[in-house]
Design a protein around this motif. Sequence first.
Motif, mmCIF file in Angstrom:
data_model
loop_
_atom_site.group_PDB
_atom_site.id
_atom_site.type_symbol
_atom_site.label_atom_id
_atom_site.label_comp_id
_atom_site.label_asym_id
_atom_site.label_seq_id
_atom_site.Cartn_x
_atom_site.Cartn_y
_atom_site.Cartn_z
ATOM 1 N N ASN A 196 0.793 -1.228 0.000
ATOM 2 C CA ASN A 196 0.000 0.000 0.000
ATOM 3 C C ASN A 196 0.827 1.280 0.000
ATOM 4 O O ASN A 196 0.418 2.280 -0.582
ATOM 5 N N LEU A 197 1.970 1.257 0.666
ATOM 6 C CA LEU A 197 2.795 2.456 0.740
ATOM 7 C C LEU A 197 4.092 2.334 -0.056
ATOM 8 O O LEU A 197 4.938 3.234 -0.015
ATOM 9 N N LYS A 198 4.238 1.205 -0.729
ATOM 10 C CA LYS A 198 5.420 0.954 -1.575
ATOM 11 C C LYS A 198 6.710 1.012 -0.769
ATOM 12 O O LYS A 198 7.750 1.459 -1.243
ATOM 13 N N PHE A 199 6.643 0.564 0.497
ATOM 14 C CA PHE A 199 7.829 0.482 1.337
ATOM 15 C C PHE A 199 8.656 -0.728 0.934
ATOM 16 O O PHE A 199 8.117 -1.738 0.489
ATOM 17 N N SER A 200 9.951 -0.625 1.124
ATOM 18 C CA SER A 200 10.799 -1.811 1.021
ATOM 19 C C SER A 200 10.533 -2.657 2.263
ATOM 20 O O SER A 200 9.957 -2.186 3.255
ATOM 21 N N ALA A 201 10.966 -3.900 2.226
ATOM 22 C CA ALA A 201 10.782 -4.772 3.393
ATOM 23 C C ALA A 201 11.471 -4.168 4.613
ATOM 24 O O ALA A 201 10.903 -4.157 5.715
ATOM 25 N N GLU A 202 12.660 -3.652 4.413
ATOM 26 C CA GLU A 202 13.414 -3.069 5.515
ATOM 27 C C GLU A 202 12.713 -1.852 6.101
ATOM 28 O O GLU A 202 12.613 -1.699 7.324
ATOM 29 N N LYS A 203 12.196 -0.979 5.234
ATOM 30 C CA LYS A 203 11.516 0.222 5.706
ATOM 31 C C LYS A 203 10.226 -0.154 6.441
ATOM 32 O O LYS A 203 9.890 0.451 7.455
ATOM 33 N N ALA A 204 9.535 -1.167 5.948
ATOM 34 C CA ALA A 204 8.307 -1.621 6.610
ATOM 35 C C ALA A 204 8.622 -2.169 8.003
ATOM 36 O O ALA A 204 7.921 -1.851 8.973
ATOM 37 N N MET A 205 9.660 -2.970 8.108
ATOM 38 C CA MET A 205 10.014 -3.541 9.406
ATOM 39 C C MET A 205 10.495 -2.456 10.367
ATOM 40 O O MET A 205 10.206 -2.504 11.562
ATOM 41 N N GLU A 206 11.204 -1.483 9.831
ATOM 42 C CA GLU A 206 11.639 -0.368 10.666
ATOM 43 C C GLU A 206 10.430 0.423 11.165
ATOM 44 O O GLU A 206 10.355 0.790 12.338
ATOM 45 N N ALA A 207 9.459 0.679 10.281
ATOM 46 C CA ALA A 207 8.251 1.418 10.660
ATOM 47 C C ALA A 207 7.458 0.669 11.731
ATOM 48 O O ALA A 207 6.803 1.294 12.571
ATOM 49 N N LEU A 208 7.509 -0.657 11.705
ATOM 50 C CA LEU A 208 6.794 -1.476 12.678
ATOM 51 C C LEU A 208 7.614 -1.734 13.943
ATOM 52 O O LEU A 208 7.169 -2.461 14.825
ATOM 53 N N SER A 209 8.793 -1.150 14.007
ATOM 54 C CA SER A 209 9.698 -1.312 15.156
ATOM 55 C C SER A 209 10.049 -2.771 15.428
ATOM 56 O O SER A 209 10.163 -3.204 16.575
ATOM 57 N N ILE A 210 10.233 -3.514 14.358
ATOM 58 C CA ILE A 210 10.672 -4.905 14.485
ATOM 59 C C ILE A 210 12.182 -4.889 14.681
ATOM 60 O O ILE A 210 12.907 -4.240 13.915
ATOM 61 N N PRO A 211 12.672 -5.574 15.695
ATOM 62 C CA PRO A 211 14.122 -5.584 15.933
ATOM 63 C C PRO A 211 14.897 -6.100 14.713
ATOM 64 O O PRO A 211 14.466 -7.055 14.055
ATOM 65 N N LYS A 212 16.010 -5.462 14.426
ATOM 66 C CA LYS A 212 16.819 -5.861 13.261
ATOM 67 C C LYS A 212 17.264 -7.316 13.346
ATOM 68 O O LYS A 212 17.454 -7.962 12.324
ATOM 69 N N SER A 213 17.381 -7.822 14.542
ATOM 70 C CA SER A 213 17.782 -9.223 14.707
ATOM 71 C C SER A 213 16.736 -10.192 14.153
ATOM 72 O O SER A 213 17.042 -11.352 13.920
ATOM 73 N N GLU A 214 15.517 -9.716 13.921
ATOM 74 C CA GLU A 214 14.442 -10.572 13.405
ATOM 75 C C GLU A 214 14.171 -10.358 11.918
ATOM 76 O O GLU A 214 13.369 -11.066 11.328
ATOM 77 N N TRP A 215 14.821 -9.385 11.312
ATOM 78 C CA TRP A 215 14.543 -9.042 9.927
ATOM 79 C C TRP A 215 14.775 -10.208 8.965
ATOM 80 O O TRP A 215 13.975 -10.435 8.067
ATOM 81 N N ALA A 216 15.847 -10.919 9.134
ATOM 82 C CA ALA A 216 16.164 -12.025 8.207
ATOM 83 C C ALA A 216 15.056 -13.070 8.215
ATOM 84 O O ALA A 216 14.680 -13.610 7.171
ATOM 85 N N ARG A 217 14.521 -13.337 9.399
ATOM 86 C CA ARG A 217 13.459 -14.337 9.506
ATOM 87 C C ARG A 217 12.219 -13.893 8.739
ATOM 88 O O ARG A 217 11.612 -14.684 8.005
ATOM 89 N N TYR A 218 11.844 -12.627 8.887
ATOM 90 C CA TYR A 218 10.662 -12.137 8.176
ATOM 91 C C TYR A 218 10.914 -12.020 6.678
ATOM 92 O O TYR A 218 10.019 -12.294 5.869
ATOM 93 N N LYS A 219 12.115 -11.625 6.286
ATOM 94 C CA LYS A 219 12.439 -11.561 4.854
ATOM 95 C C LYS A 219 12.299 -12.940 4.214
ATOM 96 O O LYS A 219 11.817 -13.067 3.100
ATOM 97 N N ALA A 220 12.710 -13.969 4.943
ATOM 98 C CA ALA A 220 12.613 -15.326 4.413
ATOM 99 C C ALA A 220 11.158 -15.768 4.240
ATOM 100 O O ALA A 220 10.858 -16.630 3.409
ATOM 101 N N MET A 221 10.247 -15.169 5.014
ATOM 102 C CA MET A 221 8.832 -15.544 4.927
ATOM 103 C C MET A 221 8.073 -14.768 3.864
ATOM 104 O O MET A 221 6.947 -15.099 3.534
ATOM 105 N N LEU A 222 8.677 -13.690 3.326
ATOM 106 C CA LEU A 222 7.998 -12.884 2.314
ATOM 107 C C LEU A 222 7.889 -13.601 0.984
ATOM 108 O O LEU A 222 8.654 -14.396 0.614
#
Length: 74
Positions: free
Chosen positions: A48-74
């Motif tokens: 909806n906002l054309k965010f990158s995965a990283e920008k979306a996770m940052e906006a949601l305050s997801i810890p960077k240590s969890e980013w790889a796990r969520y990227k793998a699920m996309l």
Amino acid sequence: MSNQLWDAYVRDYIVPKIEQRNAERCEQALMEGKNTERLSSIKNLMQNLKFSAEKAMEALSIPKSEWARYKAML
């Protein structure tokens, strides 16, 4: 085994094991729900906002240590 011994065994051993298993299952279900909701939120921000995965996770305050796990699920 007498009824008193059986009752004590059930009360002292079986019931706590069942309660522990139920608590573990509940915790697992909560974590799965949290992960599902986070993933849905990431996808919505990306779509909806054309965010990158990283920008979306940052906006949601997801810890960077969890980013790889969520990227793998996309």
